[in-house]
Structure formats: structure tokens, C-alpha cells
Design a protein around this motif. Structure first.
Motif, short mmCIF file in Angstrom:
data_model
loop_
_atom_site.label_atom_id
_atom_site.label_comp_id
_atom_site.label_asym_id
_atom_site.label_seq_id
_atom_site.Cartn_x
_atom_site.Cartn_y
_atom_site.Cartn_z
N LYS A 298 0.84 -1.20 0.00
CA LYS A 298 0.00 0.00 0.00
C LYS A 298 0.87 1.26 0.00
N SER A 299 1.95 1.24 0.80
CA SER A 299 2.86 2.40 0.84
C SER A 299 3.47 2.66 -0.53
N LEU A 300 3.88 1.59 -1.18
CA LEU A 300 4.48 1.74 -2.50
C LEU A 300 3.45 2.29 -3.49
N LEU A 301 2.22 1.79 -3.40
CA LEU A 301 1.14 2.31 -4.25
C LEU A 301 0.95 3.81 -4.03
N GLU A 302 0.98 4.22 -2.77
CA GLU A 302 0.78 5.64 -2.46
C GLU A 302 1.89 6.49 -3.06
N GLU A 303 3.11 5.96 -2.96
CA GLU A 303 4.25 6.69 -3.50
C GLU A 303 4.13 6.85 -5.01
N VAL A 304 3.77 5.75 -5.68
CA VAL A 304 3.69 5.75 -7.14
C VAL A 304 2.52 6.62 -7.62
N LYS A 305 1.39 6.60 -6.89
CA LYS A 305 0.18 7.30 -7.33
C LYS A 305 0.12 8.76 -6.89
N LYS A 306 1.02 9.16 -6.00
CA LYS A 306 1.03 10.52 -5.50
C LYS A 306 0.86 11.53 -6.63
N PRO A 307 0.06 12.56 -6.49
CA PRO A 307 -0.74 12.96 -5.32
C PRO A 307 -2.15 12.37 -5.31
N LYS A 308 -2.44 11.43 -6.21
CA LYS A 308 -3.78 10.81 -6.23
C LYS A 308 -3.95 9.85 -5.05
N ASN A 309 -5.20 9.67 -4.63
CA ASN A 309 -5.49 8.67 -3.62
C ASN A 309 -5.49 7.27 -4.26
N VAL A 310 -5.10 6.29 -3.47
CA VAL A 310 -5.07 4.92 -3.96
C VAL A 310 -6.42 4.26 -3.66
N THR A 311 -7.00 3.63 -4.67
CA THR A 311 -8.26 2.92 -4.49
C THR A 311 -7.98 1.43 -4.47
N LEU A 312 -8.29 0.80 -3.34
CA LEU A 312 -7.99 -0.63 -3.25
C LEU A 312 -9.01 -1.37 -2.39
#
Ligand code: GDP
Ligand code: MG
Length: 167
Positions: free
Chosen positions: A96-110
Motif C-alpha cells: 500500500k505504501s508503494l502504491l501511495e508513492e507511485v500514485k502521489k498525489p492521487k489517492n489509492v483505491t484498493l
């Protein structure tokens, strides 16, 4: 119609391919090549809207660059762990942290899925722990079995589509 790109992540062996195949065919396939990475197209009627899904079943052994590419590609993510494998559960938060980093500044939907719920005798992660983690990650949580079809035929995928569409 709406187009949604979903990617399935989780340690090798948790049942990502089995879950995707179960969702798409209502069948369970015992042995699925673990090195195989596949994308599938699927249409479903969700809340009176036709949604076209593209589903990426990751192999779980790609390098960092490929993994980040998959994360950039996806609109929504299914993170899977195996309730009989605590290590696979401990992989979830870093993913999840990696997803947040990659998707920044968008929110991650999971959505979070604890698979292999049919193997109750071998359980290493309680339902409460799964629920707690999902609350921390602010996402929906499902326990299911790709093997028996219990709890997981389509709900995690449909809910993820809804959340992606809601954004
Ligand atoms: P992946 O590497 O995450 O894609 O995992 P696979 O879908 O290849 O599944 C790994 C192994 O777990 C296979 O031997 C499957 O038969 C088994 N498996 C997958 N889902 C379940 C399940 O819900 N229950 C049980 N008992 N076995 C499962
Ligand atoms: Mg697989």
C-alpha cells in the motif's frame, strides 16, 4: 460504458490467479503457472451500468520497475494475502505504501482480500486482524476462498469498480 483498469497484487502463492479465474469463469483451477502474468477483459453490469474491466493478474516476481509500471497503469487494486501465510499478510502494508508513492498525489483505491478461507485449520491470520488492517488502510475487506467460491466470486471486484467510478 465505463472502462476500469484493475491490478491484482500480493505475494506469489496467495491465490491471485485462482481468484481472477474464479471471478471470470466461476471455476477453480488447481495449478496455474505462477510465473504467468495475464490480462483479462470482462464486462459486468454493476448498479445498472455496464463496466468494462481490464484485469491484470501480476506474477508477483516482477522487478521494481515493472511493478511500479503496473501500479501506474491501474485505476484500482486488489491486494491479496493468504490467511494461512502470515508473511503474505505482512506484505500488505508495504504494498500500500508503494502504491501511495507511485500514485502521489492521487489517492489509492484498493480492496483487501484474505484468500484460502476454506483452510480454517491452517489459519495464521484472524478475521479481526484482517478487518483492523483494512480499517488502517481505509479500504473494504473480504475473506474468501477461490477454491470453494465462498465470499469472493465477484464482490471485491465489483466494489473496487464502484469505488474507482466514485472517485
Ligand atoms: P498466485 O501465485 O497468487 O497467482 O497463486 P495461485 O492462484 O497460483 O495459487 C497458488 C496455490 O494456492 C495453488 O496451488 C492453488 O491451487 C492454491 N489456492 C489458491 N486459492 C486457494 C483457495 O482459496 N483455497 C485453497 N485451499 N487453495 C488455494
Ligand atoms: Mg499467479
Amino acid at each position: 460504458s465505463a472502462e476500469v483498469k484493475l491490478a491484482v497484487f500480493g505475494r506469489a502463492g496467495v491465490g491471485k490467479s485462482a481468484l481472477v479465474v474464479r471471478f471470470l469463469t466461476k471455476r477453480f483451477i488447481w495449478e496455474y503457472d505462477p510465473t504467468l502474468e495475464s490480462t483479462y477483459r470482462h464486462q459486468a453490469n454493476i448498479d445498472d451500468e455496464v463496466v468494462s474491466m481490464e484485469i491484470l493478474d501480476t506474477a508477483g516476481q516482477e522487478d521494481m520497475l515493472q511493478r511500479e509500471g503496473h501500479m501506474r497503469w491501474g485505476d484500482g487494486f486488489v491486494i491479496v494475502y493468504d490467511i494461512t501465510d502470515r508473511g503474505s499478510f505482512e506484505d500488505v502494508a508495504p504494498l500500500k505504501s508503494l502504491l501511495e508513492e507511485v500514485k502521489k498525489p492521487k489517492n489509492v483505491t484498493l480492496v483487501l482480500v484474505g484468500n484460502k478461507a476454506d483452510l480454517e485449520h491452517a489459519r495464521q491470520v484472524s478475521t479481526e486482524e484482517g478487518e483492523r488492517l483494512a480499517a488502517e488502510l481505509s479500504c473494504a475487506f473480504y475473506e474468501c476462498s477461490a477454491c470453494t467460491g465462498e465470499g469472493c466470486v465477484s464482490e471485491p471486484f465489483h466494489e473496487l469498480c464502484r469505488e474507482v467510478r466514485r472517485r
